[in-house]
Write a protein that holds these residues in place. Structure first.
Motif, PDB file in Angstrom:
ATOM      1  N   ARG A 184      -1.148   9.838   5.691  1.00  0.00           N
ATOM      2  CA  ARG A 184      -1.110   9.802   4.233  1.00  0.00           C
ATOM      3  C   ARG A 184      -2.517   9.639   3.669  1.00  0.00           C
ATOM      4  NH1 ARG A 184       2.910   5.530   1.595  1.00  0.00           N
ATOM      5  NH2 ARG A 184       4.315   6.718   2.948  1.00  0.00           N
ATOM      6  N   GLY A 185      -3.322   8.786   4.315  1.00  0.00           N
ATOM      7  CA  GLY A 185      -4.696   8.590   3.859  1.00  0.00           C
ATOM      8  C   GLY A 185      -5.518   9.861   3.938  1.00  0.00           C
ATOM      9  N   ALA A 204      -6.849   6.448  -0.330  1.00  0.00           N
ATOM     10  CA  ALA A 204      -7.048   6.886   1.051  1.00  0.00           C
ATOM     11  C   ALA A 204      -7.596   5.745   1.903  1.00  0.00           C
ATOM     12  CB  ALA A 204      -7.997   8.087   1.087  1.00  0.00           C
ATOM     13  N   ALA A 205      -8.535   4.991   1.345  1.00  0.00           N
ATOM     14  CA  ALA A 205      -9.097   3.851   2.079  1.00  0.00           C
ATOM     15  C   ALA A 205      -8.027   2.791   2.329  1.00  0.00           C
ATOM     16  CB  ALA A 205     -10.268   3.265   1.290  1.00  0.00           C
ATOM     17  N   MET A 206      -7.181   2.534   1.327  1.00  0.00           N
ATOM     18  CA  MET A 206      -6.110   1.548   1.509  1.00  0.00           C
ATOM     19  C   MET A 206      -5.150   1.965   2.611  1.00  0.00           C
ATOM     20  SD  MET A 206      -5.072   0.020  -2.221  1.00  0.00           S
ATOM     21  CE  MET A 206      -4.463   1.587  -2.844  1.00  0.00           C
ATOM     22  N   ILE A 245       0.839  -1.203   0.000  1.00  0.00           N
ATOM     23  CA  ILE A 245       0.000   0.000   0.000  1.00  0.00           C
ATOM     24  C   ILE A 245       0.870   1.247   0.000  1.00  0.00           C
ATOM     25  CG2 ILE A 245      -1.655   1.324   1.394  1.00  0.00           C
ATOM     26  CD1 ILE A 245      -2.861  -1.396   2.232  1.00  0.00           C
ATOM     27  N   CYS A 246       2.007   1.192   0.697  1.00  0.00           N
ATOM     28  CA  CYS A 246       2.953   2.312   0.676  1.00  0.00           C
ATOM     29  C   CYS A 246       3.403   2.590  -0.757  1.00  0.00           C
ATOM     30  CB  CYS A 246       4.158   1.990   1.562  1.00  0.00           C
ATOM     31  SG  CYS A 246       5.440   3.264   1.566  1.00  0.00           S
ATOM     32  N   GLY A 247       3.799   1.544  -1.486  1.00  0.00           N
ATOM     33  CA  GLY A 247       4.223   1.732  -2.865  1.00  0.00           C
ATOM     34  C   GLY A 247       3.103   2.230  -3.754  1.00  0.00           C
ATOM     35  N   ALA A 248       1.890   1.701  -3.523  1.00  0.00           N
ATOM     36  CA  ALA A 248       0.749   2.118  -4.330  1.00  0.00           C
ATOM     37  C   ALA A 248       0.464   3.605  -4.188  1.00  0.00           C
ATOM     38  CB  ALA A 248      -0.486   1.311  -3.929  1.00  0.00           C
ATOM     39  N   LEU A 252      -7.003  15.564  -1.279  1.00  0.00           N
ATOM     40  CA  LEU A 252      -6.291  16.029  -2.463  1.00  0.00           C
ATOM     41  C   LEU A 252      -7.212  16.478  -3.591  1.00  0.00           C
ATOM     42  CD1 LEU A 252      -3.678  16.548  -3.992  1.00  0.00           C
ATOM     43  CD2 LEU A 252      -3.620  14.121  -4.618  1.00  0.00           C
ATOM     44  N   PRO A 253      -8.304  15.758  -3.913  1.00  0.00           N
ATOM     45  CA  PRO A 253      -9.161  16.233  -5.002  1.00  0.00           C
ATOM     46  C   PRO A 253      -9.713  17.637  -4.782  1.00  0.00           C
ATOM     47  CG  PRO A 253      -9.694  13.964  -4.453  1.00  0.00           C
ATOM     48  CD  PRO A 253      -8.743  14.449  -3.395  1.00  0.00           C
TER      49      PRO A 253
END
Length: 434
Positions: free
Chosen positions: A318-319, A407-409, A253-256, A325-326
């Motif tokens: 981060r989430g 964000a959910a991940m 998830i970090c990489g994603a 962000l949008p």
């Protein structure tokens, strides 16, 4: 037996090797900044979909991750110098040949296969191999400096973006190729395979430890030809431990949410909102600057606090950032966007120190190899996010669902990290040692 020289030298040749390794990593980092900048110009010229270009990035990210656990074996078999020079040539060839592409499958070959194999051989394992082979003292400092060199990719973004606009993306690709190839002569001349090649001990080693001159990049992996076998054996042992899967899931998830999503699609998404590409690239460069600061600070915190809690906090922050962000994307840079890029930069790879610490705590002597496989999960997650976000953009015309999904991940990663149980680490380590 003659004692190797170097104890009385004021300037140990290990620092020359480290300097050349730093330049090699900077040269290899050039392309890592390129896809997000070059996507829009390639789409405008060839009409390729975001999905196609995202697939090329995904191939690159997968190879970048899966090559890393085996890179040490290649360096043991053929030498650090030969593998590094070959990796830089592959990166240079992949970037230079991009200017000749006119079919979508060709971008999969250049961006994906050639550059993926090259950058994979220049991953974190390269920094660790240099530090472990050439240094006894200041090893952690050297790993930190070389890891920082690999993060220079985001700092290149504004310059690559300007070149992509004028004179064009082909010139930007050729400059990236030239940057990688320019380091090759320095590598061939100054990047020695081991201290024994120049008759010295590793930096900081005592003269009585003459056997240290034969230090191998992976000192406990058995015979030179068995390094790849050991990597697979460690994976088999680690796969029986719950903590490994928790770390791998979190790091995927970090990489994603870093390389896969922000690193690949932030600039195209900002472009969708009317922001110039050079401006968006400048924002990512700020992310890169604060990324270095955040990683160093995270290492300091990891020495003092529970790494599981740190991971949970990092992922959750981060989430939250991805969730808002949008609302921040606009044709012009607002103060709220500056706050976002600073916080996201501090959090970008802050997850690395606590993840590596848990690997060491749980798996002991296998910890560094386990971390290599966890890093492979990081890149697989990045690859999946890169192509999924591109497909969502093509299907919906925007990236909003990609940001919300990421964000959910992150919330899932925060929960997984917080529930890794410290008291089971010793018991879980037993299968890894069997």
């Amino acid at each position: 037996m003659q004692t190797p020289r170097g104890r009385g030298r004021r300037f140990h040749p290990a620092w020359v090797v480290a300097a050349v390794a730093f330049l090699a990593l900077v040269g290899a980092a050039g392309f890592r900044a390129a896809p997000g900048v070059l996507m829009v110009p390639l789409q405008q010229e060839f009409g390729w979909s975001t999905t196609v270009l995202s697939a090329a990035v995904s191939i690159n990210l997968v190879l970048f991750g899966l090559t890393a656990p085996f890179a040490a074996a290649l360096m043991e078999r053929f030498g650090i110098r030969a593998v590094t020079a070959t990796a830089l040539v592959l990166i240079g060839m992949g970037s230079a040949l991009t200017v000749l592409v006119n079919q979508s499958w060709q971008i999969l070959l250049t961006w994906g296969l050639l550059i993926g194999l090259g950058t994979g051989s220049m991953a974190l394992v390269f920094a660790a191999t240099i530090a472990n082979t050439w240094f006894t003292k200041s090893r952690g400092l050297v790993i930190g400096i070389l890891t920082a060199a690999a993060r220079y990719q985001l700092v290149f973004l504004p310059f690559i973006a300007m070149l992509a606009q004028d004179p064009g993306w082909r010139q930007a690709s050729l400059l990236i190729a030239a940057g990688a190839l320019a380091v090759v002569p320095l590598v061939l001349k100054f990047l020695k395979n081991s201290p024994a090649d120049v008759g010295v001990l590793p930096y900081g080693a005592a003269p009585v430890d003459v056997e240290a001159k034969e230090a191998a990049p992976v000192q406990d992996s058995g015979p030179r030809t068995n390094a790849a076998v050991r990597a697979l054996q460690v994976l088999r042992r680690a796969s029986k431990v719950r903590t490994f899967w928790a770390l791998a899931a979190g790091f995927a998830i970090c990489g994603a949410t870093t390389n896969g999503l922000i690193g690949t699609h932030f600039i195209p998404s900002a472009h969708d909102h009317g922001m110039p590409e050079t401006t968006a690239a400048g924002l990512l460069a700020v992310v890169g600057i604060f990324d270095i600061i955040g990683t160093i600070a995270s290492g300091w915190l990891t020495d003092r606090f529970n790494p599981r809690i740190l991971l949970a906090v990092y992922y959750q922050f981060r989430g939250i950032g991805l969730l808002v962000l949008p609302l921040l994307l606009n044709a012009e840079v607002q103060p709220s966007m500056i706050v976002f890029v600073v916080i996201y930069g501090l959090d970008w790879v802050a997850t690395v120190p606590p993840t590596a610490a848990i690997c060491r705590e749980t798996f002991g002597a296998d910890g560094s190899v386990v971390f290599g496989w966890v890093f492979a999960a990081h890149q697989l997650g990045a690859a999946g996010a890169a192509i999924a976000a591109g497909a969502l953009r093509d299907a919906t015309g925007h990236y909003t669902y990609a940001w919300f999904g990421a964000a959910a991940m992150c919330t899932i990663a925060a929960v997984i990290s917080a529930t890794i149980r410290r008291h089971h680490s010793r018991r879980e380590a037993e299968p890894a040692a069997a």
